[in-house]
Design a protein around this motif. Structure first.
Motif, PDB file in Angstrom:
ATOM      1  N   VAL A   1      32.936  -0.498 -33.873  1.00 41.85           N
ATOM      2  CA  VAL A   1      34.055  -0.948 -34.689  1.00 41.85           C
ATOM      3  C   VAL A   1      34.742  -2.123 -34.004  1.00 41.85           C
ATOM      4  N   GLU A   2      34.980  -3.180 -34.769  1.00 40.64           N
ATOM      5  CA  GLU A   2      35.745  -4.327 -34.283  1.00 40.64           C
ATOM      6  C   GLU A   2      36.751  -4.714 -35.354  1.00 40.64           C
ATOM      7  N   ALA A   3      37.988  -4.941 -34.952  1.00 40.79           N
ATOM      8  CA  ALA A   3      39.065  -5.341 -35.863  1.00 40.79           C
ATOM      9  C   ALA A   3      39.158  -4.407 -37.071  1.00 40.79           C
ATOM     10  N   GLY A   4      38.938  -3.120 -36.828  1.00 44.85           N
ATOM     11  CA  GLY A   4      39.065  -2.141 -37.897  1.00 44.85           C
ATOM     12  C   GLY A   4      37.883  -2.057 -38.841  1.00 44.85           C
ATOM     13  N   HIS A   5      36.826  -2.814 -38.597  1.00 40.49           N
ATOM     14  CA  HIS A   5      35.635  -2.802 -39.453  1.00 40.49           C
ATOM     15  C   HIS A   5      34.468  -2.179 -38.707  1.00 40.49           C
ATOM     16  N   THR A   6      33.792  -1.241 -39.341  1.00 38.50           N
ATOM     17  CA  THR A   6      32.605  -0.642 -38.742  1.00 38.50           C
ATOM     18  C   THR A   6      31.442  -1.602 -38.919  1.00 38.50           C
ATOM     19  N   LEU A   7      30.856  -2.020 -37.798  1.00 41.99           N
ATOM     20  CA  LEU A   7      29.752  -2.976 -37.814  1.00 41.99           C
ATOM     21  C   LEU A   7      28.396  -2.310 -37.650  1.00 41.99           C
ATOM     22  N   GLY A   8      28.378  -1.086 -37.152  1.00 43.09           N
ATOM     23  CA  GLY A   8      27.113  -0.404 -36.931  1.00 43.09           C
ATOM     24  C   GLY A   8      27.289   0.745 -35.964  1.00 43.09           C
ATOM     25  N   LEU A   9      26.303   0.900 -35.098  1.00 43.01           N
ATOM     26  CA  LEU A   9      26.268   1.983 -34.130  1.00 43.01           C
ATOM     27  C   LEU A   9      26.151   1.382 -32.735  1.00 43.01           C
ATOM     28  N   ALA A  10      26.898   1.915 -31.783  1.00 43.30           N
ATOM     29  CA  ALA A  10      26.823   1.464 -30.389  1.00 43.30           C
ATOM     30  C   ALA A  10      26.477   2.654 -29.515  1.00 43.30           C
ATOM     31  N   GLY A  11      25.674   2.408 -28.499  1.00 38.72           N
ATOM     32  CA  GLY A  11      25.319   3.463 -27.561  1.00 38.72           C
ATOM     33  C   GLY A  11      25.381   2.937 -26.144  1.00 38.72           C
ATOM     34  N   SER A  12      25.612   3.849 -25.196  1.00 39.48           N
ATOM     35  CA  SER A  12      25.668   3.411 -23.802  1.00 39.48           C
ATOM     36  C   SER A  12      25.241   4.533 -22.865  1.00 39.48           C
ATOM     37  N   PHE A  13      24.806   4.102 -21.685  1.00 36.92           N
ATOM     38  CA  PHE A  13      24.425   5.015 -20.613  1.00 36.92           C
ATOM     39  C   PHE A  13      24.839   4.361 -19.305  1.00 36.92           C
ATOM     40  N   THR A  14      25.557   5.086 -18.474  1.00 38.22           N
ATOM     41  CA  THR A  14      26.036   4.537 -17.207  1.00 38.22           C
ATOM     42  C   THR A  14      25.356   5.232 -16.041  1.00 38.22           C
ATOM     43  N   ASP A  15      24.886   4.413 -15.085  1.00 36.71           N
ATOM     44  CA  ASP A  15      24.272   4.894 -13.849  1.00 36.71           C
ATOM     45  C   ASP A  15      24.979   4.186 -12.701  1.00 36.71           C
ATOM     46  N   ARG A  16      25.925   4.861 -12.104  1.00 29.68           N
ATOM     47  CA  ARG A  16      26.782   4.307 -11.040  1.00 29.68           C
ATOM     48  C   ARG A  16      27.397   2.987 -11.490  1.00 29.68           C
ATOM     49  N   ASP A  17      26.980   1.845 -10.914  1.00 24.19           N
ATOM     50  CA  ASP A  17      27.625   0.570 -11.221  1.00 24.19           C
ATOM     51  C   ASP A  17      26.934  -0.208 -12.344  1.00 24.19           C
TER      52      ASP A  17
ATOM     53  N   PHE B   1      23.747  -2.204 -29.326  1.00 24.26           N
ATOM     54  CA  PHE B   1      24.575  -2.420 -30.506  1.00 24.26           C
ATOM     55  C   PHE B   1      23.628  -2.593 -31.688  1.00 24.26           C
ATOM     56  N   ILE B   2      23.752  -1.728 -32.677  1.00 20.90           N
ATOM     57  CA  ILE B   2      22.813  -1.709 -33.796  1.00 20.90           C
ATOM     58  C   ILE B   2      23.568  -2.009 -35.081  1.00 20.90           C
ATOM     59  N   ALA B   3      23.321  -3.185 -35.661  1.00 21.79           N
ATOM     60  CA  ALA B   3      23.924  -3.545 -36.950  1.00 21.79           C
ATOM     61  C   ALA B   3      23.075  -2.965 -38.084  1.00 21.79           C
ATOM     62  N   ASP B   4      21.763  -3.099 -37.963  1.00 26.45           N
ATOM     63  CA  ASP B   4      20.808  -2.485 -38.893  1.00 26.45           C
ATOM     64  C   ASP B   4      19.431  -2.547 -38.249  1.00 26.45           C
ATOM     65  N   ARG B   5      18.414  -2.091 -38.960  1.00 22.55           N
ATOM     66  CA  ARG B   5      17.091  -2.011 -38.334  1.00 22.55           C
ATOM     67  C   ARG B   5      16.503  -3.368 -37.962  1.00 22.55           C
ATOM     68  N   ASP B   6      17.054  -4.455 -38.507  1.00 18.48           N
ATOM     69  CA  ASP B   6      16.550  -5.788 -38.189  1.00 18.48           C
ATOM     70  C   ASP B   6      17.484  -6.587 -37.289  1.00 18.48           C
ATOM     71  N   ASP B   7      18.574  -5.977 -36.851  1.00 16.71           N
ATOM     72  CA  ASP B   7      19.573  -6.695 -36.062  1.00 16.71           C
ATOM     73  C   ASP B   7      20.174  -5.759 -35.010  1.00 16.71           C
ATOM     74  N   ALA B   8      19.669  -5.884 -33.787  1.00 23.40           N
ATOM     75  CA  ALA B   8      20.152  -5.051 -32.688  1.00 23.40           C
ATOM     76  C   ALA B   8      20.170  -5.874 -31.398  1.00 23.40           C
ATOM     77  N   ARG B   9      20.990  -5.424 -30.465  1.00 26.51           N
ATOM     78  CA  ARG B   9      21.086  -6.099 -29.170  1.00 26.51           C
ATOM     79  C   ARG B   9      21.289  -5.043 -28.095  1.00 26.51           C
ATOM     80  N   ALA B  10      20.627  -5.240 -26.965  1.00 23.13           N
ATOM     81  CA  ALA B  10      20.808  -4.358 -25.819  1.00 23.13           C
ATOM     82  C   ALA B  10      21.136  -5.213 -24.609  1.00 23.13           C
ATOM     83  N   VAL B  11      21.994  -4.688 -23.745  1.00 21.99           N
ATOM     84  CA  VAL B  11      22.371  -5.381 -22.520  1.00 21.99           C
ATOM     85  C   VAL B  11      22.430  -4.378 -21.378  1.00 21.99           C
ATOM     86  N   ARG B  12      22.240  -4.885 -20.178  1.00 14.04           N
ATOM     87  CA  ARG B  12      22.538  -4.115 -18.976  1.00 14.04           C
ATOM     88  C   ARG B  12      23.641  -4.867 -18.263  1.00 14.04           C
TER      89      ARG B  12
END
Length: 110
Positions: free
Chosen positions: A30-46, A52-63
């Motif tokens: 959610v950004e600015a009160g609008h649901t944009l999709g699904l976000a997931g995260s996993f933390t390993d120490r630092d 970030f999943i907008a739809d099946r054709d638009d996703a981004r992953a970062v470390r």
């Protein structure tokens, strides 16, 4: 549609469920009160892996690397594409503290 039938039509759901079972946390993106999709995260120490999943054709992953004493953290790995491509790259990404894992900060994180 039941779970197995849904997974047959959306195989990405199986992988997302496996990530959840491995300790990932998913929530609405959610950004600015609008649901944009699904976000997931996993933390390993630092390090934190995020998707970030907008739809099946638009996703981004970062470390992300957290700030360290004397050093500013940021993005050490970034991949965008279809959900299928992003999930495949996430699965192939070496564990955060392994020898082959990306560690060099390549960008700031907003």
């Amino acid at each position: 549609m039941t779970g197995p039938e849904q997974a047959e039509h959306d195989p990405e759901l199986i992988v997302l469920a496996a990530l959840r079972d491995a300790g990932w946390v998913f929530r609405p993106w959610v950004e600015a009160g609008h649901t944009l999709g699904l976000a997931g995260s996993f933390t390993d120490r630092d390090y934190t892996d995020a998707v970030f999943i907008a739809d099946r054709d638009d996703a981004r992953a970062v470390r992300l690397l957290a700030d360290q004493p004397g050093a500013t953290g940021g993005v050490v790995w970034d991949f965008s594409g279809s959900l299928r491509e992003v999930v495949a790259e996430l699965i192939a990404l070496p564990a955060p503290h392994s020898r082959l894992a990306p560690q060099l900060v390549i960008a700031k994180w907003p």
